[in-house]
Motif scaffolding. Structure first.
Motif, PDB file in Angstrom:
ATOM      1  N   VAL A  20       0.851  -1.184   0.000  1.00 59.38           N
ATOM      2  CA  VAL A  20       0.000   0.000   0.000  1.00 59.38           C
ATOM      3  C   VAL A  20       0.892   1.241   0.000  1.00 59.38           C
ATOM      4  O   VAL A  20       2.024   1.215   0.480  1.00 59.38           O
ATOM      5  CB  VAL A  20      -0.924  -0.011   1.242  1.00 59.38           C
ATOM      6  N   THR A  21       0.397   2.335  -0.573  1.00 58.61           N
ATOM      7  CA  THR A  21       1.119   3.604  -0.496  1.00 58.61           C
ATOM      8  C   THR A  21       0.774   4.273   0.832  1.00 58.61           C
ATOM      9  O   THR A  21      -0.388   4.610   1.078  1.00 58.61           O
ATOM     10  CB  THR A  21       0.749   4.525  -1.671  1.00 58.61           C
ATOM     11  N   GLN A  22       1.789   4.456   1.689  1.00 63.97           N
ATOM     12  CA  GLN A  22       1.490   4.878   3.063  1.00 63.97           C
ATOM     13  C   GLN A  22       0.811   6.232   3.146  1.00 63.97           C
ATOM     14  O   GLN A  22      -0.092   6.427   3.962  1.00 63.97           O
ATOM     15  CB  GLN A  22       2.763   4.821   3.930  1.00 63.97           C
ATOM     16  N   LEU A  23       1.193   7.194   2.310  1.00 63.66           N
ATOM     17  CA  LEU A  23       0.592   8.527   2.422  1.00 63.66           C
ATOM     18  C   LEU A  23      -0.877   8.517   2.009  1.00 63.66           C
ATOM     19  O   LEU A  23      -1.642   9.380   2.437  1.00 63.66           O
ATOM     20  CB  LEU A  23       1.378   9.543   1.585  1.00 63.66           C
ATOM     21  N   ASP A  24      -1.272   7.540   1.201  1.00 64.43           N
ATOM     22  CA  ASP A  24      -2.686   7.416   0.849  1.00 64.43           C
ATOM     23  C   ASP A  24      -3.556   7.316   2.096  1.00 64.43           C
ATOM     24  O   ASP A  24      -4.699   7.798   2.101  1.00 64.43           O
ATOM     25  CB  ASP A  24      -2.918   6.158   0.003  1.00 64.43           C
ATOM     26  N   PHE A  25      -3.046   6.648   3.134  1.00 59.14           N
ATOM     27  CA  PHE A  25      -3.887   6.481   4.332  1.00 59.14           C
ATOM     28  C   PHE A  25      -3.356   7.214   5.552  1.00 59.14           C
ATOM     29  O   PHE A  25      -4.134   7.543   6.458  1.00 59.14           O
ATOM     30  CB  PHE A  25      -4.120   4.999   4.652  1.00 59.14           C
ATOM     31  N   THR A  26      -2.045   7.512   5.618  1.00 55.15           N
ATOM     32  CA  THR A  26      -1.552   8.195   6.817  1.00 55.15           C
ATOM     33  C   THR A  26      -1.958   9.671   6.829  1.00 55.15           C
ATOM     34  O   THR A  26      -2.151  10.249   7.898  1.00 55.15           O
ATOM     35  CB  THR A  26      -0.025   8.070   6.954  1.00 55.15           C
ATOM     36  N   GLY A  27      -2.086  10.281   5.655  1.00 51.45           N
ATOM     37  CA  GLY A  27      -2.622  11.645   5.608  1.00 51.45           C
ATOM     38  C   GLY A  27      -4.043  11.686   6.136  1.00 51.45           C
ATOM     39  O   GLY A  27      -4.358  12.440   7.078  1.00 51.45           O
TER      40      GLY A  27
END
Length: 231
Positions: A20-27
């Motif tokens: 998964v692309t982390q910034l997709d969900f950490t933002g």
């Protein structure tokens, strides 16, 4: 003694998967974590650590089997979606949660997973600009905007749009004042040094370079999706 009515917390489930692309969900997580009376669930098929596409590792806290019904179903994107586009158990989980969720949502190429689950057909939605044509294959009315709302479907564009997306969700759930307070609290006031964050504004050479670097992955993904929609 009179009873005091206490509203149950809003449940937001963030669906994770390898690569998964982390910034997709950490933002979005940063925004969601500041919402009042809200419970966040980091969901995955198992509770084993999950490595993002750039190497950061995260720990899910709830398995699919343990997940409660969700008010907000949220699917991020990333290279790892390719392995999930034909994963029946994964897609069945999305379909099951979508039956009762107030909002079915995604950021970036997470919308392709919603599309593969049949959850965006006949809806307006968006995704990362490189995959807009792929999203259209699922019978989606593609809209190249930062965030698109169509009834109970809310989708965000590529990666960094997740913060905009999450603030929209915050406004939908708790009103503009709460959303604006969160925006100010995280000082979300983007002033990028370059005007190349969109194919509408980026130099042609930059666009061509990004397309070339992504060509093999996009070709592979296209074949998977064409196979799915042909079934």
């Amino acid at each position: 003694m009179s009873a005091i009515e206490i509203n149950p917390p809003i449940s937001i489930g963030i669906v994770l998967f390898p690569n998964v692309t982390q910034l997709d969900f950490t933002g979005p997580y940063e925004v969601f974590a500041k919402l009042p009376n809200t419970r966040l669930y980091l969901l995955a098929e198992t509770l084993e650590p999950i490595k993002s596409d750039r190497g950061l590792t995260f720990l899910p806290d709830t398995s699919f089997a343990q997940s409660p019904p969700l008010d907000v179903l949220f699917v991020p994107g990333g290279p790892g979606i390719d392995a999930k586009l034909e994963d029946k158990n994964f897609l069945d989980f999305l379909k099951t949660q979508a039956q009762t969720a107030r909002y079915i949502t995604s950021v970036c190429t997470g919308s392709l997973l919603l599309g593969a689950a049949g959850l965006l057909q006949g809806y307006r939605a968006t995704t990362h600009w490189l995959s807009l044509d792929l999203l259209r294959l699922f019978g989606v009315e593609v809209v190249p905007q930062r965030v698109v709302i169509d009834r109970d479907r809310i989708t965000g564009g590529g990666v960094t749009s997740g913060i905009d997306f999450a603030l929209v969700i915050a406004g939908e759930l708790f009103g503009d004042a709460i959303a604006q307070s969160i925006q100010l609290g995280i000082e979300y006031n983007p002033q990028p040094p370059f005007n190349s964050g969109s194919p509408q504004t980026a130099p042609e050479a930059v666009i061509n370079s990004v397309k070339a670097a992504s060509q093999n992955r996009q070709d592979t993904r296209r074949k998977i999706i064409q196979k799915i929609v042909a079934q």
